[in-house]
Motif scaffolding. Structure first.
Motif, PDB file in Angstrom:
ATOM      1  N   LEU A  15     -14.781  -5.101  11.473  1.00 16.89           N
ATOM      2  CA  LEU A  15     -14.742  -6.330  11.444  1.00 16.89           C
ATOM      3  C   LEU A  15     -13.663  -6.849  10.194  1.00 16.89           C
ATOM      4  O   LEU A  15     -14.022  -6.512   8.926  1.00 16.89           O
ATOM      5  CB  LEU A  15     -16.182  -7.134  10.873  1.00 16.89           C
ATOM      6  CG  LEU A  15     -15.941  -8.576  10.907  1.00 16.89           C
ATOM      7  CD1 LEU A  15     -15.449  -9.288  12.071  1.00 16.89           C
ATOM      8  CD2 LEU A  15     -17.496  -8.924  10.394  1.00 16.89           C
ATOM      9  N   PRO A  16     -12.659  -7.065  10.466  1.00 14.84           N
ATOM     10  CA  PRO A  16     -11.490  -7.574   9.280  1.00 14.84           C
ATOM     11  C   PRO A  16     -11.908  -8.315   8.483  1.00 14.84           C
ATOM     12  O   PRO A  16     -12.384  -9.298   8.734  1.00 14.84           O
ATOM     13  CB  PRO A  16     -10.233  -7.762  10.252  1.00 14.84           C
ATOM     14  CG  PRO A  16     -10.482  -7.979  11.531  1.00 14.84           C
ATOM     15  CD  PRO A  16     -11.837  -7.438  11.640  1.00 14.84           C
ATOM     16  N   VAL A  17     -11.752  -8.434   7.302  1.00 11.57           N
ATOM     17  CA  VAL A  17     -11.854  -9.516   6.279  1.00 11.57           C
ATOM     18  C   VAL A  17     -10.876  -9.550   5.225  1.00 11.57           C
ATOM     19  O   VAL A  17      -9.998  -8.475   4.958  1.00 11.57           O
ATOM     20  CB  VAL A  17     -13.323  -9.390   5.538  1.00 11.57           C
ATOM     21  CG1 VAL A  17     -14.375  -9.286   6.303  1.00 11.57           C
ATOM     22  CG2 VAL A  17     -13.188  -7.805   4.596  1.00 11.57           C
ATOM     23  N   LYS A  18     -10.599 -10.645   4.564  1.00 15.75           N
ATOM     24  CA  LYS A  18      -9.616 -10.845   3.603  1.00 15.75           C
ATOM     25  C   LYS A  18     -10.194 -10.566   2.230  1.00 15.75           C
ATOM     26  O   LYS A  18     -10.904 -11.252   1.691  1.00 15.75           O
ATOM     27  CB  LYS A  18      -9.302 -12.479   3.757  1.00 15.75           C
ATOM     28  CG  LYS A  18      -8.006 -12.610   2.788  1.00 15.75           C
ATOM     29  CD  LYS A  18      -7.588 -14.249   2.726  1.00 15.75           C
ATOM     30  CE  LYS A  18      -6.537 -14.421   1.594  1.00 15.75           C
ATOM     31  NZ  LYS A  18      -6.187 -15.779   1.589  1.00 15.75           N
ATOM     32  N   LYS A  19      -9.768  -9.485   1.892  1.00 16.43           N
ATOM     33  CA  LYS A  19     -10.611  -9.014   0.586  1.00 16.43           C
ATOM     34  C   LYS A  19      -9.938  -9.737  -0.816  1.00 16.43           C
ATOM     35  O   LYS A  19      -8.763 -10.078  -0.801  1.00 16.43           O
ATOM     36  CB  LYS A  19      -9.781  -7.700   0.494  1.00 16.43           C
ATOM     37  CG  LYS A  19     -10.484  -6.475   1.564  1.00 16.43           C
ATOM     38  CD  LYS A  19     -10.109  -5.254   1.336  1.00 16.43           C
ATOM     39  CE  LYS A  19     -10.499  -4.154   2.343  1.00 16.43           C
ATOM     40  NZ  LYS A  19      -9.766  -2.968   2.389  1.00 16.43           N
ATOM     41  N   VAL A  20     -10.709  -9.733  -1.491  1.00 16.59           N
ATOM     42  CA  VAL A  20     -10.460 -10.368  -2.887  1.00 16.59           C
ATOM     43  C   VAL A  20     -10.214  -9.240  -3.731  1.00 16.59           C
ATOM     44  O   VAL A  20      -9.218  -9.316  -4.598  1.00 16.59           O
ATOM     45  CB  VAL A  20     -11.747 -11.305  -3.706  1.00 16.59           C
ATOM     46  CG1 VAL A  20     -11.219 -11.927  -4.702  1.00 16.59           C
ATOM     47  CG2 VAL A  20     -12.007 -12.215  -2.628  1.00 16.59           C
ATOM     48  N   ILE A  21     -11.067  -8.356  -3.960  1.00 17.85           N
ATOM     49  CA  ILE A  21     -10.802  -6.979  -4.705  1.00 17.85           C
ATOM     50  C   ILE A  21     -11.803  -6.065  -3.942  1.00 17.85           C
ATOM     51  O   ILE A  21     -12.779  -6.186  -3.678  1.00 17.85           O
ATOM     52  CB  ILE A  21     -11.289  -7.275  -6.245  1.00 17.85           C
ATOM     53  CG1 ILE A  21     -10.596  -6.288  -7.101  1.00 17.85           C
ATOM     54  CG2 ILE A  21     -12.692  -7.612  -6.363  1.00 17.85           C
ATOM     55  CD1 ILE A  21     -10.891  -6.521  -8.681  1.00 17.85           C
TER      56      ILE A  21
END
Length: 61
Positions: A15-21
């Protein structure tokens, strides 16, 4: 699979997510269905089955 969306799908990249860190131990990402303008989720990269049991496990983490 353990039926845990965080371990099974997000940490495995299904499940692709927009990473912060991302570090060796944690992943922070923008929630896929935010309820607030800035809704960031921080998860450990080690599966913790229960927050009740976490206190016992944190020495191992």
């Amino acid at each position: 699979m353990s039926n845990d969306i965080y371990c099974d799908e997000i940490l495995n990249g299904l499940l692709p997510v927009k990473k912060v860190i991302e570090t060796e131990r944690v992943l922070a990402f923008y929630h896929t269905r935010p309820k607030f303008e800035a809704h960031i989720v921080v998860i450990p990269k080690k599966h913790i089955p229960s927050l009740i049991e976490y206190d016992e496990q944190r020495r191992k983490f």
